[in-house]
Design a protein around this motif. Structure first.
Motif, mmCIF file in Angstrom:
data_model
loop_
_atom_site.group_PDB
_atom_site.id
_atom_site.type_symbol
_atom_site.label_atom_id
_atom_site.label_comp_id
_atom_site.label_asym_id
_atom_site.label_seq_id
_atom_site.Cartn_x
_atom_site.Cartn_y
_atom_site.Cartn_z
ATOM 1 N N SER A 1 0.814 -1.216 0.000
ATOM 2 C CA SER A 1 0.000 0.000 0.000
ATOM 3 C C SER A 1 0.844 1.261 0.000
ATOM 4 C CB SER A 1 -0.930 -0.004 1.214
ATOM 5 O OG SER A 1 -0.169 -0.070 2.412
ATOM 6 N N THR A 2 2.144 1.121 0.434
ATOM 7 C CA THR A 2 3.043 2.290 0.432
ATOM 8 C C THR A 2 3.737 2.480 -0.894
ATOM 9 O OG1 THR A 2 4.860 0.963 1.309
ATOM 10 C CG2 THR A 2 3.408 2.028 2.910
ATOM 11 N N GLY A 3 3.535 1.560 -1.828
ATOM 12 C CA GLY A 3 4.170 1.679 -3.134
ATOM 13 C C GLY A 3 5.484 0.950 -3.250
ATOM 14 N N SER A 4 5.931 0.258 -2.181
ATOM 15 C CA SER A 4 7.220 -0.438 -2.200
ATOM 16 C C SER A 4 7.001 -1.930 -2.385
ATOM 17 C CB SER A 4 7.970 -0.194 -0.897
ATOM 18 O OG SER A 4 8.259 1.192 -0.747
ATOM 19 N N GLY A 5 7.975 -2.549 -3.048
ATOM 20 C CA GLY A 5 7.954 -3.992 -3.233
ATOM 21 C C GLY A 5 9.357 -4.498 -3.510
ATOM 22 N N CYS A 6 9.753 -5.652 -2.918
ATOM 23 C CA CYS A 6 11.119 -6.204 -3.047
ATOM 24 C C CYS A 6 11.054 -7.652 -3.488
ATOM 25 C CB CYS A 6 11.871 -6.090 -1.725
ATOM 26 S SG CYS A 6 12.103 -4.375 -1.166
ATOM 27 N N ILE A 7 12.160 -8.105 -4.106
ATOM 28 C CA ILE A 7 12.290 -9.480 -4.572
ATOM 29 C C ILE A 7 13.776 -9.866 -4.566
ATOM 30 C CG2 ILE A 7 12.461 -8.791 -7.006
ATOM 31 C CD1 ILE A 7 10.874 -11.315 -7.688
ATOM 32 N N PHE A 8 14.081 -11.160 -4.327
ATOM 33 C CA PHE A 8 15.459 -11.659 -4.376
ATOM 34 C C PHE A 8 15.701 -12.249 -5.746
ATOM 35 C CE2 PHE A 8 14.665 -11.442 0.121
ATOM 36 C CZ PHE A 8 15.881 -11.014 0.641
ATOM 37 N N LEU A 9 16.771 -11.755 -6.405
ATOM 38 C CA LEU A 9 17.096 -12.175 -7.764
ATOM 39 C C LEU A 9 18.513 -12.723 -7.840
ATOM 40 C CD1 LEU A 9 15.654 -9.107 -9.742
ATOM 41 C CD2 LEU A 9 14.542 -11.315 -9.361
ATOM 42 N N LYS A 10 18.657 -13.676 -8.731
ATOM 43 C CA LYS A 10 19.992 -14.218 -8.986
ATOM 44 C C LYS A 10 20.768 -13.236 -9.846
ATOM 45 C CE LYS A 10 18.593 -19.066 -8.777
ATOM 46 N NZ LYS A 10 19.391 -19.327 -7.547
ATOM 47 N N PRO A 11 22.079 -13.263 -9.771
ATOM 48 C CA PRO A 11 22.876 -12.371 -10.621
ATOM 49 C C PRO A 11 22.529 -12.589 -12.083
ATOM 50 C CG PRO A 11 24.245 -13.336 -8.928
ATOM 51 C CD PRO A 11 22.948 -14.044 -8.838
ATOM 52 N N ASP A 12 22.190 -11.472 -12.780
ATOM 53 C CA ASP A 12 21.789 -11.538 -14.187
ATOM 54 C C ASP A 12 21.482 -10.115 -14.643
ATOM 55 O OD1 ASP A 12 21.142 -12.471 -16.647
ATOM 56 O OD2 ASP A 12 19.400 -13.663 -16.029
ATOM 57 N N ASP A 13 21.213 -9.992 -15.936
ATOM 58 C CA ASP A 13 20.754 -8.710 -16.494
ATOM 59 C C ASP A 13 19.223 -8.727 -16.554
ATOM 60 O OD1 ASP A 13 23.337 -7.802 -16.866
ATOM 61 O OD2 ASP A 13 23.495 -8.721 -18.852
ATOM 62 N N TYR A 14 18.604 -7.611 -16.120
ATOM 63 C CA TYR A 14 17.148 -7.587 -16.010
ATOM 64 C C TYR A 14 16.561 -6.303 -16.613
ATOM 65 C CZ TYR A 14 17.653 -11.399 -12.642
ATOM 66 O OH TYR A 14 17.944 -12.588 -12.032
ATOM 67 N N LYS A 15 15.247 -6.424 -16.969
ATOM 68 C CA LYS A 15 14.404 -5.277 -17.333
ATOM 69 C C LYS A 15 13.135 -5.348 -16.479
ATOM 70 C CE LYS A 15 15.778 -4.884 -22.197
ATOM 71 N NZ LYS A 15 15.299 -4.921 -23.613
ATOM 72 N N ALA A 16 12.809 -4.213 -15.882
ATOM 73 C CA ALA A 16 11.628 -4.163 -15.015
ATOM 74 C C ALA A 16 10.660 -3.074 -15.521
ATOM 75 C CB ALA A 16 12.023 -3.890 -13.577
ATOM 76 N N SER A 17 9.373 -3.416 -15.610
ATOM 77 C CA SER A 17 8.337 -2.457 -16.016
ATOM 78 C C SER A 17 7.064 -2.730 -15.215
ATOM 79 C CB SER A 17 8.038 -2.554 -17.522
ATOM 80 O OG SER A 17 7.565 -3.848 -17.852
ATOM 81 N N ILE A 18 6.212 -1.687 -15.128
ATOM 82 C CA ILE A 18 4.966 -1.802 -14.359
ATOM 83 C C ILE A 18 3.842 -2.201 -15.306
ATOM 84 C CG2 ILE A 18 3.279 -0.562 -12.957
ATOM 85 C CD1 ILE A 18 5.458 1.196 -11.941
#
Length: 852
Positions: free
Chosen positions: A106-123
């Protein structure tokens, strides 16, 4: 920990789920006195994740290098609170090998654990949010997870700007610009003020918008502009093309205009309220070009004030034509209902057809006029001779076509020359009159050539020869006829009557008789004369008569010769006098048809009586009163006399008649009070009064009430005021009480409307119906049967054997087909299904011995 990567201190390491140590500042950890064999290491930290390590400890085991398997990556979605949207957002994360999703709180924050790699993130943006204009910047984050957690990747809501300019025909004043969503219910309209023709909207949520300038009285190239805010700022431009003219017109019309700067043009205006655009600023002068006239044209209008322009038609055009094979100075007379006249003409022939004379007139809506064609030469007749029309609320074209042709004229003279002879031309039920001039000539016309006529010459005191002449014109091509009459003078008596002072006496009745059955009674005119004309030679007896006068001579015989004029003078002497008066009401209005009489009083005058009736102005004159007598003036009494008058003020008045007329007598009369009031009291219990309604009937219309009165809660009521007309009326009470519960009879009460007030009492005594106390035999039987059934139900177990036994006995004893009773043992199946079967304990079966 940390080889080929950053040193990680403070990491919790758990050995065999039992022993726990923390890494030091160099990222190292140590477990002492560990036995050889297989062990499990579980490192853990807040921002990184480690895989569980299985370690076999031997003599050759060296230091362990431990690296995180996953690193914590956090996202934050920032959105404007004014948008009203506060929902979890889904972030799509795409790596080279894996796809992930993380949802914000509800505060607009969100986290995730990722393995080392190249990423693209979009909403992920739903169609509803996209329609609401939700956009983010950047549209996607490109990042690499190597050996460190990523604390915060932010997606911020994109809010754009709309810049605009306004191009005005004159200097742009302060204007208001509105911004509203083009569709959906997302967001509310906004406004801003444009200064010097420039405006800006800030922090605009991406979406489609409609821009407009709040200046409806101006015309725009585009009154509304669609702008799309997506991922960048946009601009817009408004161009003023003119000024909006609001018109309210009663009819369609064309407006020609010219401005103070020389601009010209025209507008086509429709009926009702409409809006037109004019392109130039300044003052306008509008001139209607229409078959309607609009008030005081031309009309003025200024772009600086932009007031409503009303065009209400005051007159409408009416057109027609006149057709003539011969040219003439034709005109049309327009005659209104009030007999006022206006002349249109002379008419001008059409350029294309010289036999056609068009004309037009302007008339008001609803006006009724009669069109009459004519010519100054008076040589034509017309078909139709006139035309009457009522103007509708519209123009009327070609309403009538008059056809003119040369008319018929009759020319003649009377011999000897005699002025003032009436020439009557009678044809087809119509009569026209003409008069001879001093030389005895006359011209009769114009006349319709399609008719035949009788021509008659007349003059009082003359005989014409021939008395009439017949003219047959039909089928004959002529325009002038000639004829003549011979006049022969008859005798006459001129009577002149004057009083003793030589003044003419008007209104004297002169009776004349003589000749062959001749008799005439006539009144002298204002000059005291009367002429008895058209007399044949003979002796005539004259007698003047007038109340209050004696005449000298009182009568005489007059000899009249053929064609002679005899003058007779008579003197009148006043012997009685009059009372002039006036009857009036209390309000000062004149009272007509009031009979006033004068009664002589005193020993010498007691037998005298004269009377007079007041006229429409209330004036009266009582004639023939004897001098030196006293009279009592009062209203005359008697059956059928002065029935509309009650009394006079004063009741009587004494007047002395001397040698002159008595003038100025005023009698005030009082009309009878004809209103009648009726009051009623209902003699009834209070609880019954409100159920009553009183209806008043007249004896000649008993099927419909004259008045109806709801009595209410009080027994006293009054009928509406009535007129004392001496008729019989009746009052009938009606009640809403049910006659199923009450007994009552209401008789009508009658009265005659011959007094100013009457009071009456009407009884109403309803009685409550008594319930019959006697109970019939069937009622008693029904009641006992009902009680019996209830007792059986309550004592069913006790009476059941007796019921079954009764049923068995019935079936065993009933007659057979031969009429004899038989005994039969019934089985359980023969008992009705709704009866429980119980074997009787006292029944024994009889056994038969079989013979062998």
């Amino acid at each position: 920990m940390g080889k080929n990567g950053p040193v990680m201190n403070g990491i919790k390491v758990l050995l065999n789920n039992n022993i726990e140590v923390l890494t030091d500042e160099n990222g190292k950890f140590l477990f002492d006195a560990v036995k050889f064999g297989n062990h499990i290491l579980k490192p853990s930290a807040e921002d990184v994740q480690f895989d569980e390590l299985k370690v076999q400890l031997t003599m050759s085991t060296t230091d362990l290098i431990v690296k995180p398997s996953n690193y914590k990556v956090c996202f934050f979605v920032s959105i404007d609170s004014a948008s009203g949207i506060n929902i979890p957002w889904t972030i799509n994360i795409i790596g080279t090998k894996y796809r992930h999703e993380v949802q914000t709180g509800s505060t607009g924050s969100g986290c995730i654990f990722l393995k080392p790699d190249d990423y693209k993130a979009s909403i992920y943006i739903s169609p509803q949010d996209e329609e609401a204009g939700i956009r983010f910047g950047p549209s996607e984050h490109v990042f690499t997870v190597e050996s460190q957690p990523i604390k915060k990747l932010t997606f911020s809501q994109f809010l754009g700007e709309i810049h605009g300019i306004i191009q005005c025909l004159e200097s742009c004043r302060t204007l208001t610009v509105s911004l509203r969503p083009s569709k959906g219910n997302y967001g509310s309209p906004r406004t801003t003020t444009a200064t010097q023709g420039k405006f800006i909207f800030r922090e605009v949520v991406p979406a489609e918008y409609l821009l407009s300038v709040d200046k409806e009285e101006w015309c725009w190239k585009e009154p509304t502009i669609l702008v799309v805010v997506n991922a960048k700022n946009v601009s817009a431009k408004f161009e003023q093309t003119g000024f909006r003219l609001t018109l309210n017109a009663s009819h369609r019309t064309t407006l020609n205009y010219v401005t103070n700067k020389g601009h010209t043009g025209k507008l086509e205006v429709s009926e009702g309220t409409s809006r037109e655009c004019v392109s130039a600023p300044g003052k306008y002068v509008f001139t209607p070009a229409s078959c309607h006239k609009f008030g005081s044209a031309p009309l003025t209008w200024d772009t600086s004030s932009l007031q409503l322009l009303s065009l209400i038609a005051s007159h409408h055009q009416v057109t027609g034509t006149l057709i003539s094979r011969e040219p003439g100075p034709f005109s049309i007379t327009v005659k209104s209902e009030q007999n006022s006249e206006a002349v249109i003409g002379p008419l001008i022939a059409s350029h294309s057809d010289k036999s056609v004379y068009p004309f037009e007139i302007w008339l008001e809506n609803g006006e009724t006029v009669t069109l009459i064609p004519s010519s100054s030469s008076n040589l034509f007749q017309y078909s139709p001779s006139s035309f009457t029309l009522k103007v509708a609320d519209e123009c009327m074209f070609s309403v009538v076509q008059f056809e003119a042709e040369r008319a018929l004229f009759i020319k003649g003279h009377v011999k000897p020359a005699l002025k003032g002879v009436t020439i009557k031309v009678i044809g087809d039920g119509e009569e026209l009159s003409f008069t001879t001039n001093a030389e005895g000539f006359f011209v009769a016309g114009p006349l319709d050539k399609s008719q035949s006529y009788n021509v008659v010459a007349e003059k009082v005191g003359y005989i014409m020869n021939p008395p009439s002449q017949r003219i047959e014109v039909e089928g004959r091509d002529m325009s002038t006829l000639k004829m003549s009459f011979n006049a022969y003078k008859l005798a006459e008596i001129i009577v002149k009557i004057t009083d003793e002072n030589g003044e003419p006496l008007e209104g004297v009745l002169v009776s004349t008789s003589g000749g062959k059955d001749y008799r005439q009674n006539s009144l002298t005119e204002a000059d005291g004369t009367y002429i008895f004309q058209s007399l044949m030679p003979s002796d005539y007896f004259l007698r003047p008569m007038m109340k209050e006068y004696n005449f000298n001579p009182p009568s005489q015989m007059v000899e009249v010769q053929g064609g002679a004029t005899v003058n007779v003078e008579i003197k009148g002497v006043r012997v009685a006098y009059s009372i002039f008066g006036h009857t009036t009401s209390l309000s000062g209005e004149p009272e007509s048809d009031v009979m006033v009489e004068a009664l002589g009083i005193g020993s010498h005058c007691s037998g005298l009586q004269e009377e007079a009736l007041s006229d429409s102005q209330g004036n009266f004159r009582i004639r023939g009163l004897t001098p030196n007598c006293d009279y009592k003036i009062r209203l005359k009494k008697g059956e059928g006399i002065n029935s509309h008058v009650d009394r006079s003020l004063p009741k009587e008045r004494d007047v002395h008649v001397s040698g002159t007329d008595y003038k100025g007598l005023v009698i005030t009369v009082m009309r009878p009070f004809l209103q009648m009031d009726v009051s009623v009291i209902v003699d009834a219990e209070p609880q019954f009064v409100s159920t009553l309604t009183a209806e008043l009937y007249r004896d000649d219309s008993l099927d419909s009430p004259v008045h109806s009165v709801a009595i209410g809660n009080h027994p006293f009521f009054m009928l509406p005021p009535m007129i004392m007309d001496n008729r019989t009326y009746s009052i009938q009470l009606l009640s809403s009480l049910s006659q199923n519960h009450y007994e009552y009879i209401i008789k009508p009460v009658s009265f005659v409307a011959n007094s100013s007030f009457i009071h009456m009492t009407i009884p109403f005594k309803p009685n409550l119906k008594m319930v019959d106390a006697e109970i019939s035999r069937s009622t008693v039987f029904g009641l006992l049967f009902f009680v019996f059934v209830i007792l059986i139900i309550l004592n069913y177990s006790k009476v059941q054997p007796f019921v079954l036994q009764a049923i068995e006995t019935y079936y065993n004893k009933r007659p057979n087909n031969n009429g004899k009773s038989s005994t039969k043992v019934i089985s359980q199946s023969q008992i009705p299904c709704d009866t429980a079967y119980i074997e009787p304990v006292n029944v024994r079966k009889r056994m038969k011995v079989r013979k062998t």
